[in-house]
Design an enzyme around this catalytic site. Structure first.
Site, PDB file in Angstrom:
ATOM      1  NE  ARG A 165      -4.074  -1.883   0.228  1.00 15.49           N
ATOM      2  CZ  ARG A 165      -4.111  -3.118  -0.302  1.00 15.49           C
ATOM      3  NH1 ARG A 165      -3.085  -3.585  -0.982  1.00 15.49           N
ATOM      4  NH2 ARG A 165      -5.189  -3.862  -0.167  1.00 15.49           N
ATOM      5  CB  SER A 240      -9.042  -1.794   3.776  1.00 15.44           C
ATOM      6  OG  SER A 240      -9.260  -3.088   3.295  1.00 15.44           O
ATOM      7  CD  GLU A 336      -6.224   0.759   1.653  1.00 15.88           C
ATOM      8  OE1 GLU A 336      -5.981  -0.374   2.084  1.00 15.88           O
ATOM      9  OE2 GLU A 336      -7.047   0.989   0.745  1.00 15.88           O
TER      10      GLU A 336
HETATM   11  P1  FAD Z   1      -9.058   8.246  -5.550  1.00 14.39           P
HETATM   12  O1  FAD Z   1      -9.769   7.797  -4.343  1.00 14.39           O
HETATM   13  O2  FAD Z   1      -9.716   9.292  -6.384  1.00 14.39           O
HETATM   14  O3  FAD Z   1      -7.610   8.771  -5.131  1.00 14.39           O
HETATM   15  C1  FAD Z   1      -6.775   7.957  -4.333  1.00 14.39           C
HETATM   16  C2  FAD Z   1      -5.384   8.611  -4.277  1.00 14.39           C
HETATM   17  O4  FAD Z   1      -4.802   8.582  -5.572  1.00 14.39           O
HETATM   18  C3  FAD Z   1      -5.438  10.095  -3.887  1.00 14.39           C
HETATM   19  O5  FAD Z   1      -4.267  10.379  -3.145  1.00 14.39           O
HETATM   20  C4  FAD Z   1      -5.396  10.834  -5.222  1.00 14.39           C
HETATM   21  O6  FAD Z   1      -4.841  12.125  -5.115  1.00 14.39           O
HETATM   22  C5  FAD Z   1      -4.514   9.910  -6.034  1.00 14.39           C
HETATM   23  N1  FAD Z   1      -4.778   9.913  -7.478  1.00 14.39           N
HETATM   24  C6  FAD Z   1      -5.911   9.481  -8.096  1.00 14.39           C
HETATM   25  N2  FAD Z   1      -5.763   9.581  -9.436  1.00 14.39           N
HETATM   26  C7  FAD Z   1      -4.527  10.100  -9.664  1.00 14.39           C
HETATM   27  C8  FAD Z   1      -3.788  10.460 -10.830  1.00 14.39           C
HETATM   28  N3  FAD Z   1      -4.287  10.317 -12.084  1.00 14.39           N
HETATM   29  N4  FAD Z   1      -2.543  10.979 -10.681  1.00 14.39           N
HETATM   30  C9  FAD Z   1      -2.021  11.148  -9.445  1.00 14.39           C
HETATM   31  N5  FAD Z   1      -2.665  10.842  -8.304  1.00 14.39           N
HETATM   32  C10 FAD Z   1      -3.894  10.317  -8.411  1.00 14.39           C
HETATM   33  N6  FAD Z   1      -7.783  -1.015  -2.839  1.00 14.39           N
HETATM   34  C11 FAD Z   1      -6.915  -2.046  -2.938  1.00 14.39           C
HETATM   35  O7  FAD Z   1      -5.701  -1.840  -3.045  1.00 14.39           O
HETATM   36  N7  FAD Z   1      -7.355  -3.329  -2.899  1.00 14.39           N
HETATM   37  C12 FAD Z   1      -8.657  -3.649  -2.792  1.00 14.39           C
HETATM   38  O8  FAD Z   1      -9.012  -4.817  -2.772  1.00 14.39           O
HETATM   39  C13 FAD Z   1      -9.596  -2.589  -2.690  1.00 14.39           C
HETATM   40  N8  FAD Z   1     -10.911  -2.847  -2.547  1.00 14.39           N
HETATM   41  C14 FAD Z   1     -11.812  -1.833  -2.439  1.00 14.39           C
HETATM   42  C15 FAD Z   1     -13.157  -2.134  -2.304  1.00 14.39           C
HETATM   43  C16 FAD Z   1     -14.101  -1.123  -2.221  1.00 14.39           C
HETATM   44  C17 FAD Z   1     -15.557  -1.477  -2.075  1.00 14.39           C
HETATM   45  C18 FAD Z   1     -13.676   0.225  -2.258  1.00 14.39           C
HETATM   46  C19 FAD Z   1     -14.686   1.332  -2.204  1.00 14.39           C
HETATM   47  C20 FAD Z   1     -12.331   0.541  -2.378  1.00 14.39           C
HETATM   48  C21 FAD Z   1     -11.379  -0.485  -2.461  1.00 14.39           C
HETATM   49  N9  FAD Z   1     -10.006  -0.225  -2.580  1.00 14.39           N
HETATM   50  C22 FAD Z   1      -9.109  -1.256  -2.715  1.00 14.39           C
HETATM   51  C23 FAD Z   1      -9.501   1.161  -2.537  1.00 14.39           C
HETATM   52  C24 FAD Z   1      -9.558   1.891  -3.913  1.00 14.39           C
HETATM   53  O9  FAD Z   1     -10.443   1.246  -4.785  1.00 14.39           O
HETATM   54  C25 FAD Z   1      -8.183   1.942  -4.572  1.00 14.39           C
HETATM   55  O10 FAD Z   1      -7.268   2.605  -3.733  1.00 14.39           O
HETATM   56  C26 FAD Z   1      -8.231   2.666  -5.916  1.00 14.39           C
HETATM   57  O11 FAD Z   1      -7.000   2.537  -6.585  1.00 14.39           O
HETATM   58  C27 FAD Z   1      -8.571   4.149  -5.779  1.00 14.39           C
HETATM   59  O12 FAD Z   1      -8.838   4.651  -7.070  1.00 14.39           O
HETATM   60  P2  FAD Z   1      -9.561   6.039  -7.298  1.00 14.39           P
HETATM   61  O13 FAD Z   1      -9.440   6.372  -8.751  1.00 14.39           O
HETATM   62  O14 FAD Z   1     -10.928   5.992  -6.753  1.00 14.39           O
HETATM   63  O15 FAD Z   1      -8.653   6.996  -6.464  1.00 14.39           O
HETATM   64  N1  EPU Z   2     -10.982 -10.662   9.711  1.00 14.00           N
HETATM   65  C1  EPU Z   2     -11.697 -10.744  10.883  1.00 14.00           C
HETATM   66  N2  EPU Z   2     -12.803  -9.954  11.018  1.00 14.00           N
HETATM   67  C2  EPU Z   2     -13.218  -9.112  10.051  1.00 14.00           C
HETATM   68  C3  EPU Z   2     -12.482  -9.033   8.839  1.00 14.00           C
HETATM   69  C4  EPU Z   2     -11.352  -9.819   8.700  1.00 14.00           C
HETATM   70  O1  EPU Z   2     -11.355 -11.490  11.787  1.00 14.00           O
HETATM   71  O2  EPU Z   2     -14.231  -8.442  10.238  1.00 14.00           O
HETATM   72  C5  EPU Z   2      -9.785 -11.529   9.559  1.00 14.00           C
HETATM   73  C6  EPU Z   2     -10.129 -12.928   9.075  1.00 14.00           C
HETATM   74  O3  EPU Z   2      -9.353 -13.831   9.807  1.00 14.00           O
HETATM   75  C7  EPU Z   2      -9.648 -12.969   7.629  1.00 14.00           C
HETATM   76  C8  EPU Z   2      -8.511 -11.969   7.647  1.00 14.00           C
HETATM   77  O4  EPU Z   2      -8.906 -10.974   8.607  1.00 14.00           O
HETATM   78  O5  EPU Z   2      -9.197 -14.233   7.301  1.00 14.00           O
HETATM   79  C9  EPU Z   2      -8.288 -11.292   6.305  1.00 14.00           C
HETATM   80  O6  EPU Z   2      -9.518 -10.760   5.834  1.00 14.00           O
HETATM   81  P1  EPU Z   2      -9.765 -10.489   4.275  1.00 14.00           P
HETATM   82  O7  EPU Z   2      -9.365 -11.682   3.489  1.00 14.00           O
HETATM   83  O8  EPU Z   2     -11.148  -9.979   4.125  1.00 14.00           O
HETATM   84  O9  EPU Z   2      -8.724  -9.367   3.920  1.00 14.00           O
HETATM   85  P2  EPU Z   2      -8.263  -8.051   4.669  1.00 14.00           P
HETATM   86  O10 EPU Z   2      -6.896  -8.272   5.222  1.00 14.00           O
HETATM   87  O11 EPU Z   2      -9.302  -7.563   5.615  1.00 14.00           O
HETATM   88  C10 EPU Z   2      -7.046  -7.140   2.557  1.00 14.00           C
HETATM   89  C11 EPU Z   2      -6.981  -5.856   1.816  1.00 14.00           C
HETATM   90  C12 EPU Z   2      -8.190  -5.706   0.913  1.00 14.00           C
HETATM   91  C13 EPU Z   2      -8.194  -6.860  -0.083  1.00 14.00           C
HETATM   92  C14 EPU Z   2      -8.257  -8.166   0.701  1.00 14.00           C
HETATM   93  C15 EPU Z   2      -8.174  -9.380  -0.197  1.00 14.00           C
HETATM   94  C16 EPU Z   2      -5.715  -4.311   3.184  1.00 14.00           C
HETATM   95  C17 EPU Z   2      -5.749  -3.113   4.067  1.00 14.00           C
HETATM   96  N3  EPU Z   2      -6.890  -4.740   2.735  1.00 14.00           N
HETATM   97  O12 EPU Z   2      -8.182  -7.048   3.433  1.00 14.00           O
HETATM   98  O13 EPU Z   2      -8.071  -4.482   0.192  1.00 14.00           O
HETATM   99  O14 EPU Z   2      -9.280  -6.761  -0.958  1.00 14.00           O
HETATM  100  O15 EPU Z   2      -7.151  -8.221   1.631  1.00 14.00           O
HETATM  101  O16 EPU Z   2      -6.865  -9.562  -0.628  1.00 14.00           O
HETATM  102  O17 EPU Z   2      -4.630  -4.816   2.892  1.00 14.00           O
HETATM  103  C18 EPU Z   2      -8.597  -2.178   0.305  1.00 14.00           C
HETATM  104  O18 EPU Z   2      -7.376  -1.972   0.301  1.00 14.00           O
HETATM  105  O19 EPU Z   2      -9.446  -1.244   0.304  1.00 14.00           O
HETATM  106  C19 EPU Z   2      -9.079  -3.547   0.299  1.00 14.00           C
HETATM  107  C20 EPU Z   2     -10.369  -3.868   0.347  1.00 14.00           C
END
Ligand code: FAD
Ligand code: EPU
Length: 340
Positions: A165, A240, A336
């Site tokens: 991240r 997250s 995050e």
């Molecule tokens: P924004 O929220 O608009 O911006 C995020 C950051 O990037 C800000 O600092 C912004 O200034 C910068 N930025 C955006 N575009 C540009 C650009 N063109 N040039 C320079 N800087 C820029 N993230 C994960 O890593 N893994 C996941 O599994 C994951 N799951 C998600 C699930 C849900 C339901 C949600 C809502 C979010 C999740 N995220 C996850 C977080 C998010 O989707 C990612 O961080 C994504 O890359 C953000 O994209 P955005 O375009 O919405 O960025």
């Molecule tokens: N867990 C709990 N309680 C909860 C949630 C999770 O106990 O309410 C424990 C469980 O043991 C589970 C473990 O946490 O096995 C991991 O949970 P999960 O697989 O849902 O993943 P996470 O660590 O919570 C991370 C990323 C997610 C990504 C998933 C899948 C971060 C901060 N988050 O979540 O990314 O989608 O793994 O790889 O690293 C995001 O960055 O926005 C995001 C959604």
């Protein structure tokens, strides 16, 4: 040609659905727009914020400056061999649309990153990751403009300094580097499929798929994500809210004495990663609601806005969670989500 919108509503531009306003908003649709912006006085006279899909941002107040939104579009093959293809995608493209485009063309490498909301340009910022894969594994280069100097730059994979991240775009190039496109290096055959994540294996086994295709993996990831992550179109959230913390082995082991079921994973530099969701759940926050905001009942790491919550309420909830995790486990949770 760019137009500067004044007092622009941001509610539909962030997935928390926070009703903030930007003093000014500019949308970049072409590289000429970007060039025009670089020479525009507004860039020198005001602070600015680059915005993608707003899925990793929490607005705690109005933004008293210029919001710059990328709407640059285009996906193109830069070069290819029998085995590999370099694909360049513009920063305003929807990330999941790019994933589906790659699967349609049988290009492997980002199928595990299916259904992550947001834009292509934000993917390198926090080195998006899910289900065993991080985008750094396929990044070839990142292209953009340093808005503080106007200079164009192409960063190589090494120069991006990716970590969990993390990247150079959160440090030396934080806030000033507008990403215009990224180039991914993907496989055309002999795909390196990653099914190490337990939940993916379980879905494939249940579906009796022993030799999965890129689409099989993508479909499995989509199914898993839909089963536990709230859809921002229905309930406001930014995924997250905190990063998963890493601690020294001794720290993890001392917690394990009291909590034998603590889930842990190996991390870089001999550290141990503890899921923040588990820590938050142990502190009793899972499913709690305070007014219009709360902690998601299926995933304690996701803070939600049930409708009319404010950014300040989400921030206050996040601070209370940080405080109780610190008190109970002595671990500091780092957000995050980008707090504005
Ligand atoms: P924004 O929220 O608009 O911006 C995020 C950051 O990037 C800000 O600092 C912004 O200034 C910068 N930025 C955006 N575009 C540009 C650009 N063109 N040039 C320079 N800087 C820029 N993230 C994960 O890593 N893994 C996941 O599994 C994951 N799951 C998600 C699930 C849900 C339901 C949600 C809502 C979010 C999740 N995220 C996850 C977080 C998010 O989707 C990612 O961080 C994504 O890359 C953000 O994209 P955005 O375009 O919405 O960025
Ligand atoms: N867990 C709990 N309680 C909860 C949630 C999770 O106990 O309410 C424990 C469980 O043991 C589970 C473990 O946490 O096995 C991991 O949970 P999960 O697989 O849902 O993943 P996470 O660590 O919570 C991370 C990323 C997610 C990504 C998933 C899948 C971060 C901060 N988050 O979540 O990314 O989608 O793994 O790889 O690293 C995001 O960055 O926005 C995001 C959604």
């Amino acid at each position: 040609m760019i137009t500067v919108e004044e007092h622009a509503p941001l509610r539909d531009l962030n997935t928390f659905g926070i009703p903030a306003f930007a003093r000014y908003l500019v949308t970049i649709r072409t590289m000429d727009d970007l060039e025009e912006l670089i020479h525009h006085p507004i860039l020198r006279d005001h602070r600015y914020l680059i915005l993608g899909g707003g899925s990793n941002i929490l607005f705690t107040k109005d933004f008293d400056g210029l919001v710059i939104k990328s709407d640059l579009n285009g996906i193109e093959v830069q070069e290819q061999s029998d085995d590999m293809v370099n694909v360049r995608a513009s920063s305003g493209e929807n990330w999941h649309r790019l994933v589906l485009h790659c699967i349609d063309h049988n290009w492997g490498g980002i199928e595990n990153l299916s259904l992550i909301p947001g834009t292509v340009g934000a993917a390198p910022i926090q080195n998006i990751g899910a289900y065993g894969v991080e985008v750094r594994q396929v990044i070839h280069s990142v292209e953009g403009v340093d808005l503080s100097t106007g200079s164009h730059r192409v960063l190589t994979l090494e120069e991006c300094q990716f970590g969990y991240r993390d990247s150079i775009f959160k440090h030396a190039l934080s806030k000033i580097f507008f990403i215009s496109s990224i180039t991914l290096r993907l496989t055309r055959k002999n795909h390196r499929l990653d099914t190490t994540y337990g939940a993916i294996r379980e879905v494939l086994e249940r579906k009796k798929i022993s030799s999965p295709t890129l689409r099989d993996i993508s479909d499995a990831v989509i199914e898993i994500r839909q089963s536990k992550l709230p859809d921002p179109a229905v309930i406001g959230n930014a995924g997250s809210f905190f990063k998963n913390p890493t601690v020294a082995g001794e720290v993890a082991e001392s917690i394990r004495k009291e909590y034998p079921k603590i889930p842990t994973y190996p991390a870089d530099h001999q550290q141990i990663k503890i899921p923040a969701g588990w820590l938050i759940e142990q502190c009793g926050w899972k499913g709690k609601t305070i007014g219009q905001v709360g902690v998601h009942p299926q995933q304690a790491l996701v803070l939600v806005n049930y409708g009319n919550g404010t950014g300040e309420e989400i921030l206050s909830l996040s601070k209370q969670i940080q405080e109780s995790v610190r008190e109970k486990f002595g671990i500091k949770l780092m957000s995050e989500v980008n707090i504005i």
